[in-house]
Scaffold this active site. Structure first.
Site, PDB file in Angstrom:
ATOM      1  N   ILE A   1       0.858  -1.189   0.000  1.00  0.00           N
ATOM      2  CA  ILE A   1       0.000   0.000   0.000  1.00  0.00           C
ATOM      3  C   ILE A   1       0.885   1.227   0.000  1.00  0.00           C
ATOM      4  O   ILE A   1       1.692   1.431   0.910  1.00  0.00           O
ATOM      5  CB  ILE A   1      -0.909   0.049   1.244  1.00  0.00           C
TER       6      ILE A   1
ATOM      7  N   GLY B   1       1.737   5.214   0.367  1.00  0.00           N
ATOM      8  CA  GLY B   1       1.198   6.281   1.204  1.00  0.00           C
ATOM      9  C   GLY B   1       0.484   5.756   2.428  1.00  0.00           C
ATOM     10  O   GLY B   1      -0.554   6.292   2.830  1.00  0.00           O
TER      11      GLY B   1
ATOM     12  N   SER C   1      -0.393   7.532   6.710  1.00  0.00           N
ATOM     13  CA  SER C   1      -1.452   8.404   7.218  1.00  0.00           C
ATOM     14  C   SER C   1      -2.732   8.203   6.423  1.00  0.00           C
ATOM     15  O   SER C   1      -2.755   7.529   5.394  1.00  0.00           O
ATOM     16  CB  SER C   1      -1.027   9.883   7.142  1.00  0.00           C
ATOM     17  N   GLY C   2      -3.798   8.810   6.899  1.00  0.00           N
ATOM     18  CA  GLY C   2      -5.053   8.827   6.177  1.00  0.00           C
ATOM     19  C   GLY C   2      -5.586   7.486   5.724  1.00  0.00           C
ATOM     20  O   GLY C   2      -5.542   6.482   6.439  1.00  0.00           O
TER      21      GLY C   2
ATOM     22  N   TYR D   1      -4.273  18.206  -9.617  1.00  0.00           N
ATOM     23  CA  TYR D   1      -4.641  17.034  -8.811  1.00  0.00           C
ATOM     24  C   TYR D   1      -5.810  16.282  -9.448  1.00  0.00           C
ATOM     25  O   TYR D   1      -5.784  15.060  -9.602  1.00  0.00           O
ATOM     26  CB  TYR D   1      -5.026  17.468  -7.393  1.00  0.00           C
TER      27      TYR D   1
END
Length: 412
Positions: free
Chosen positions: A104, A106, A109-110, A287
C-alpha cells in the site's frame, strides 16, 4: 444568506441535498474572500442519486541471540522485514490459505494507514507500507496498534522514478510474493500558484500521483502474475473530483485532459505546459487531472491484461474523508470548516476508519472480484459499481495516455 439557502433547500429531495449544499458551502467561503475553486469538492455520481448513492536464521549461540535482539534485518537503508506466515490447519498434512501480501503506497497516514490497519487486523494479510518517510510510517503503525509481525515498512518516493525502481528491486530481494498492490499515495496542492516539479522534471501532482504509480504498477505486474493467491488485485484509488458527471466534479476548476498536448510535451513547464491539457497552471486542477489519469490507467490495465492474467483491476472512491492529511496544504478556513460541514450539513462525512475498511474490502472481499470497476458506497455503506464520466472512461484517450506514460517513465 446561509440561513436562507438552508431553509429553501429543505424542500429538495434528501438524496441530492448534500450536493446542493456544496454550493452553499462555496458561498459561505466566498464571504471570506475564498474563491469557489478552493472550496469543497465531494459528491457522488448523479446517476446514483437516482438510485439513492511480504527463514529466520535460528541463533546458534547466546551471542547471536543477543545480536539478533539489537539489530533489525534490513533489505535497504530504510526497509524493515519480517517473515511471511503459513497457517497450518488442524488436520496433519494440510494447510490453510497462506497469509496474503499487499503493498500500500502512502500508508503512513489517512486512507492508506487506515486500510493497512484494517487488512492487518484480519490476520490474513501482511502489509508492506510503501512510504517516503520511514520514521513517520513506523510511528504511525505503532500508534495505530498494528502488530509488528503484520507489517513491513519500505522506502518509496513516487516523485522519483529511480526510487520506484529501487523499491521494486528491494521488494523482490525480500523474497515475498505479491498478491495485491494498492496505489493510494497522492499529492494535493490546491493553493499553489506556480508548479513544483519531481526529480525527473514532471509537474509534481501528475508526476507523483499518476506517473510514479504507473511505473510502479507496470514493474510489479509480473510479480502479481506469479502470485498463486486465489484473487490477485491491483487497486488504484480514484476520486469524485475527476468525475464531471457529478455536481462535485463540476466545482471549478474542473478536471480536463484536453488533447494531452502538455502531457505529451513532458509537463516540464519549459518547452511545454506543466498542465496535461497545455493550459495555465492550476494546483487544484493538476490534482483532479491526475485522478482522471488514475482511473483511465485502471481501465487500460483491465483491457490489456485481465483476460490473460486473471488479475482484478479496480478503482474506488471511498467517500469524503474530510479530516485526511491530504488537505494539509489547503487554506486554514477550509480545514476548519470542511469537517463539520460534511458531518452536519451534507451528511457525506466518512471517517478514516470507515474509508480504510472500504478500501480493504476492495482488496480482499470475495464478492468484489469484478475487474474494470469503479467502486463507491451508498449512505448505508453498501458497495456498488459507480459510473465514470465520459472523459474518465474514454477508451481512445486511455490508450493515448498509456502510450505517452510509457515514454515518459522510460518503458518505451
Amino acid at each position: 444568506m446561509a440561513t436562507s439557502l438552508l431553509s429553501s433547500s429543505l424542500c429538495i429531495h434528501k438524496e441530492v441535498c448534500s450536493q446542493i449544499h456544496l454550493y452553499t458551502f462555496g458561498g459561505l467561503l466566498g464571504k471570506s474572500n475564498v474563491s469557489l475553486k478552493e472550496t469543497s469538492f465531494l459528491g457522488t455520481s448523479l446517476s446514483n442519486h437516482l438510485k439513492s448513492e511480504f527463514t529466520p536464521t535460528i541463533p546458534k549461540n547466546k551471542a547471536q541471540c543477543n545480536q539478533r535482539k539489537i539489530s533489525a534485518s534490513i533489505v535497504s537503508g530504510q526497509t524493515m522485514s519480517t517473515t511471511p506466515t503459513i497457517t497450518h490447519a488442524t488436520t496433519p498434512g494440510k494447510k490453510t490459505l497462506r497469509t496474503g501480501s499487499v503493498i500500500i503506497t502512502g500508508a503512513s497516514s489517512g486512507l492508506g494507514l487506515a486500510s493497512a490497519k484494517a487488512l492487518a487486523e484480519t490476520g490474513k494479510w501482511h502489509v508492506i507500507m510503501a512510504c517516503r518517510d520511514f520514521l513517520k510510517a513506523e510511528r504511525a503503525a505503532k500508534s495505530a496498534g498494528i502488530a509488528k509481525e503484520n507489517y513491513t515498512i519500505m522506502h518509496l518516493d513516487l516523485s522519483s522514478l529511480e526510487s520506484v525502481k529501487q523499491f521494486v528491486d528491494n521488494f523482490r530481494r525480500s523474497g515475498r510474493p505479491l498478491d495485491a498492490l494498492v496505489c493510494n499515495a497522492a499529492v494535493y496542492q490546491p493553493t499553489a500558484k506556480e508548479p513544483t516539479f519531481t526529480a525527473d522534471g514532471f509537474e509534481l501532482s501528475v508526476g507523483t500521483n499518476h506517473l510514479g504509480h504507473f511505473l510502479l504498477s507496470r514493474l510489479l505486474l509480473d510479480d502479481l502474475k506469479q502470485s498463486d493467491y486465489p484473487s490477485k488485485r491491483l487497486i488504484i484509488v480514484g476520486s469524485i473530483t475527476g468525475n464531471t458527471n457529478t455536481l462535485a466534479g463540476n466545482v471549478p476548476p474542473k478536471a480536463g485532459l484536453g488533447d494531452l498536448r502538455g502531457f505529451s510535451g513532458g509537463l516540464n513547464g519549459l518547452n511545454s505546459s506543466a498542465m496535461i491539457d497545455g493550459g495555465k497552471f492550476d494546483g487544484a486542477k493538476a490534482y483532479k487531472d491526475s485522478k482522471v489519469c488514475n482511473m483511465l490507467t485502471m481501465q487500460e490495465f483491465h483491457r490489456r491484461f485481465h483476460e490473460d492474467t486473471g488479475i482484478t483491476f479496480a478503482s474506488l472512491y471511498p467517500g469524503c474523508i474530510a479530516t485526511t492529511g491530504l488537505f494539509r496544504e489547503h487554506i486554514p478556513l477550509f480545514r476548519i470548516l470542511f469537517p463539520p460541514f460534511q458531518k452536519y450539513i451534507t451528511k457525506g462525512f466518512v471517517s478514516e476508519e470507515e474509508s480504510g475498511k472500504r478500501l480493504a474490502q476492495v482488496v480482499s472481499d470475495p464478492s468484489l472480484t469484478k475487474s474494470g470497476v469503479y467502486w463507491s458506497w451508498n449512505k448505508d455503506s453498501a458497495s456498488f459499481e459507480n459510473q465514470l464520466s465520459q472523459e474518465a472512461s474514454d477508451v481512445e484517450k486511455a490508450r493515448k495516455m498509456w502510450e505517452i506514460s510509457e515514454r515518459l517513465v522510460g518503458l518505451a
